[in-house]
Design a protein around this motif. Structure first.
Motif, short mmCIF file in Angstrom:
data_model
loop_
_atom_site.label_atom_id
_atom_site.label_comp_id
_atom_site.label_asym_id
_atom_site.label_seq_id
_atom_site.Cartn_x
_atom_site.Cartn_y
_atom_site.Cartn_z
N ASP A 23 0.85 -1.19 0.00
CA ASP A 23 0.00 0.00 0.00
C ASP A 23 0.89 1.25 0.00
OD1 ASP A 23 -1.83 -2.02 0.50
OD2 ASP A 23 -2.65 -1.13 2.32
N LYS A 60 -0.72 -8.39 -1.11
CA LYS A 60 -2.05 -7.79 -1.31
C LYS A 60 -1.88 -6.30 -1.66
CE LYS A 60 -4.87 -6.67 2.17
NZ LYS A 60 -5.23 -5.26 1.86
N GLN A 62 -3.11 -2.80 -2.55
CA GLN A 62 -4.39 -2.09 -2.39
C GLN A 62 -4.52 -1.18 -3.62
OE1 GLN A 62 -7.47 -0.67 -2.11
NE2 GLN A 62 -7.33 -1.55 -0.04
N ASP A 94 -6.67 -6.08 -3.53
CA ASP A 94 -7.71 -5.52 -2.67
C ASP A 94 -8.38 -4.38 -3.43
OD1 ASP A 94 -9.29 -4.84 -0.54
OD2 ASP A 94 -7.64 -4.73 0.91
N LYS A 96 -12.17 -4.43 -3.53
CA LYS A 96 -13.52 -4.33 -2.94
C LYS A 96 -14.58 -3.95 -3.97
CE LYS A 96 -11.71 -3.27 1.63
NZ LYS A 96 -10.30 -2.98 1.31
N THR A 154 -15.52 -6.42 8.90
CA THR A 154 -14.31 -5.69 8.53
C THR A 154 -13.60 -5.14 9.78
OG1 THR A 154 -15.62 -3.70 8.12
CG2 THR A 154 -15.17 -5.14 6.23
N SER A 155 -12.36 -4.71 9.56
CA SER A 155 -11.51 -4.34 10.70
C SER A 155 -11.80 -2.94 11.24
CB SER A 155 -10.04 -4.41 10.28
OG SER A 155 -9.75 -3.40 9.32
N VAL A 200 -13.57 -11.89 4.63
CA VAL A 200 -12.71 -10.87 5.23
C VAL A 200 -13.23 -10.63 6.63
CG1 VAL A 200 -11.89 -8.48 5.11
CG2 VAL A 200 -12.25 -9.79 2.98
N PRO A 225 -7.32 -8.58 7.83
CA PRO A 225 -6.58 -7.32 7.83
C PRO A 225 -6.73 -6.66 9.20
CG PRO A 225 -8.66 -7.04 6.68
CD PRO A 225 -8.61 -8.47 7.13
N PHE A 227 -4.14 -6.47 11.16
CA PHE A 227 -3.06 -7.05 11.96
C PHE A 227 -1.88 -6.08 11.86
CE2 PHE A 227 0.58 -10.07 12.15
CZ PHE A 227 0.30 -10.64 13.38
N ALA A 229 -0.63 -2.45 12.16
CA ALA A 229 -0.85 -1.00 12.34
C ALA A 229 -2.21 -0.67 12.96
CB ALA A 229 -0.71 -0.28 11.00
N GLN A 230 -3.23 -1.47 12.70
CA GLN A 230 -4.56 -1.18 13.27
C GLN A 230 -4.74 -1.81 14.66
OE1 GLN A 230 -7.92 -1.66 10.43
NE2 GLN A 230 -6.36 -1.68 8.83
N SER A 252 -0.95 -7.53 6.86
CA SER A 252 -0.33 -6.33 7.43
C SER A 252 0.32 -5.53 6.33
CB SER A 252 0.72 -6.77 8.47
OG SER A 252 1.40 -5.66 8.96
N SER A 253 0.05 -4.25 6.30
CA SER A 253 0.67 -3.38 5.29
C SER A 253 1.66 -2.43 5.96
CB SER A 253 -0.41 -2.57 4.54
OG SER A 253 -1.43 -3.39 4.05
N ARG A 254 1.14 -1.37 6.61
CA ARG A 254 2.03 -0.29 7.09
C ARG A 254 3.11 -0.77 8.04
NH1 ARG A 254 -2.78 3.58 8.79
NH2 ARG A 254 -3.72 1.51 8.98
O1 LIG Z 1 -11.65 -4.94 6.80
C1 LIG Z 1 -10.71 -4.50 6.12
C2 LIG Z 1 -10.56 -4.81 4.78
C3 LIG Z 1 -9.47 -4.37 4.11
N1 LIG Z 1 -8.52 -3.60 4.71
C4 LIG Z 1 -7.34 -3.20 3.92
O2 LIG Z 1 -6.19 -3.84 4.47
C5 LIG Z 1 -5.10 -2.93 4.50
C6 LIG Z 1 -4.70 -2.66 5.94
O3 LIG Z 1 -3.52 -1.88 5.98
P1 LIG Z 1 -2.68 -1.67 7.34
O4 LIG Z 1 -1.64 -0.67 6.94
O5 LIG Z 1 -2.08 -3.00 7.71
O6 LIG Z 1 -3.62 -1.16 8.36
C7 LIG Z 1 -5.53 -1.71 3.74
O7 LIG Z 1 -5.20 -1.91 2.38
C8 LIG Z 1 -7.04 -1.71 3.90
O8 LIG Z 1 -7.69 -1.08 2.82
C9 LIG Z 1 -8.66 -3.29 6.03
O9 LIG Z 1 -7.81 -2.61 6.64
N2 LIG Z 1 -9.75 -3.76 6.71
#
Ligand SMILES: O=c1ccn([C@@H]2O[C@H](COP(=O)(O)O)[C@@H](O)[C@H]2O)c(=O)[nH]1
Length: 281
Positions: A23, A60, A62, A94, A96, A154-155, A200, A225, A227, A229-230, A252-254
């Motif tokens: 991302d 993944k 985005q 990703d 959606k 969703t997260s 998801v 998702p 995991f 940063a959130q 995990s992205s960030r």
């Molecule tokens: O429920 C959801 C569905 C998708 N996402 C996506 O995952 C990554 C999360 O990025 P982080 O940096 O690890 O927080 C991002 O691309 C969201 O669009 C989500 O967070 N929650």
């Protein structure tokens, strides 16, 4: 080719259960000393691919972070897809998507047909135009051995107001989505295989305080998702998924990307996190 569910099962067994989100946030580009432009995007995204795609089971990207640069951003996304797959990672885009059936068919053709420039292993879709509106994604995925992950729980903190809502038939929205996935995965289950139709479910969710817990076992994989940063942790995955954690792909992205541009640091983080996730059993 084997089904997406089987490819994912094998990839998770061989490479672990961490999915790395690619991302390219503007803030991350700046943090890496790059300009927030197409050249910066390309340098960032391809460096991440080089670092993580040889070791991660799934990456993944985005789509939004590439779309913001228009056609040149999409061209970078195409390279991310091609180079990740060449390095042995499965690609879950990703995006959606979700629309009326005829438009969903065009989205399905764009992402799930390997002949398309943006053909990937699997995509994320939204069920909020009705579960039947997902049929084009399901049928196209079956035809091309691709996968589909449907938003269930969703997260983000705003999710429950819609996903926990009870329909006129007394069934909660997320239960309806999870039930639909159980149906789609039944045939694979009867063959002893992991299904290709995933849910998801955020690594941050709480089961409802009133009413029954959501049954998260659908016979397919779960993308978790949130995991990192959130705030989602390995303990959260244990709390949320219990015995079915082996089908959970923590995303995990960030948290990983923030370790760049040091490629070794990103790769080491993927390996270390995979070791932690393996302990989930
Ligand atoms: O429920 C959801 C569905 C998708 N996402 C996506 O995952 C990554 C999360 O990025 P982080 O940096 O690890 O927080 C991002 O691309 C969201 O669009 C989500 O967070 N929650």
């Amino acid at each position: 080719m084997s089904t997406f569910g089987t490819r994912l099962h094998d990839a998770m067994a061989a490479r672990g259960r961490l999915c790395v989100g690619i991302d390219p946030h503007a803030a991350l580009l700046r943090g890496w000393g790059l300009d927030d432009d197409v050249a910066g995007l390309e340098r960032f995204a391809l460096s991440v691919v080089e670092a993580v795609a040889p070791v991660a089971s799934v990456v993944k990207p985005q789509s939004a972070f590439y779309e913001r640069f228009g056609s040149r951003g999409i061209a970078v996304l195409e390279r991310v897809v091609a180079e990740s797959r060449a390095a042995g990672a499965l690609v879950l885009l990703d995006v959606k998507r979700g629309d009326i059936g005829s438009t969903s068919q065009a989205y399905a053709d764009a992402y799930l047909d390997p002949a398309s420039p943006l053909g990937v292993d699997a995509i994320t879709v939204s069920p909020y135009l009705g579960l039947g509106s997902l049929d084009p994604f399901v049928d196209t995925a079956r035809r091309h051995d691709a996968g589909v992950f449907v938003l269930a729980l969703t997260s983000n903190p705003e999710g429950p107001e819609v996903q926990h809502a009870v329909g006129a038939d007394g069934v909660r929205v997320a239960d309806r989505v999870l039930d639909h996935l159980r149906g789609l995965n039944a045939e694979a289950g009867s063959l002893g295989q992991l299904g290709s139709f995933g849910a998801v479910v955020g690594a941050t969710i709480a089961q409802p305080e009133e009413g029954p817990a959501f049954d998260l076992a659908t016979g397919g994989p779960v993308l978790a998702p949130g995991f990192g940063a959130q705030g989602g942790t390995v303990d959260d995955l244990r709390r949320i998924f219990g015995a079915s954690a082996s089908h959970v792909l923590a995303s995990s992205s960030r948290e990983v990307l923030g370790l760049g541009p040091d490629r070794l640091a990103m790769r080491d983080a993927v390996r270390a996190t995979n070791d932690e996730l393996a302990a989930l059993g």
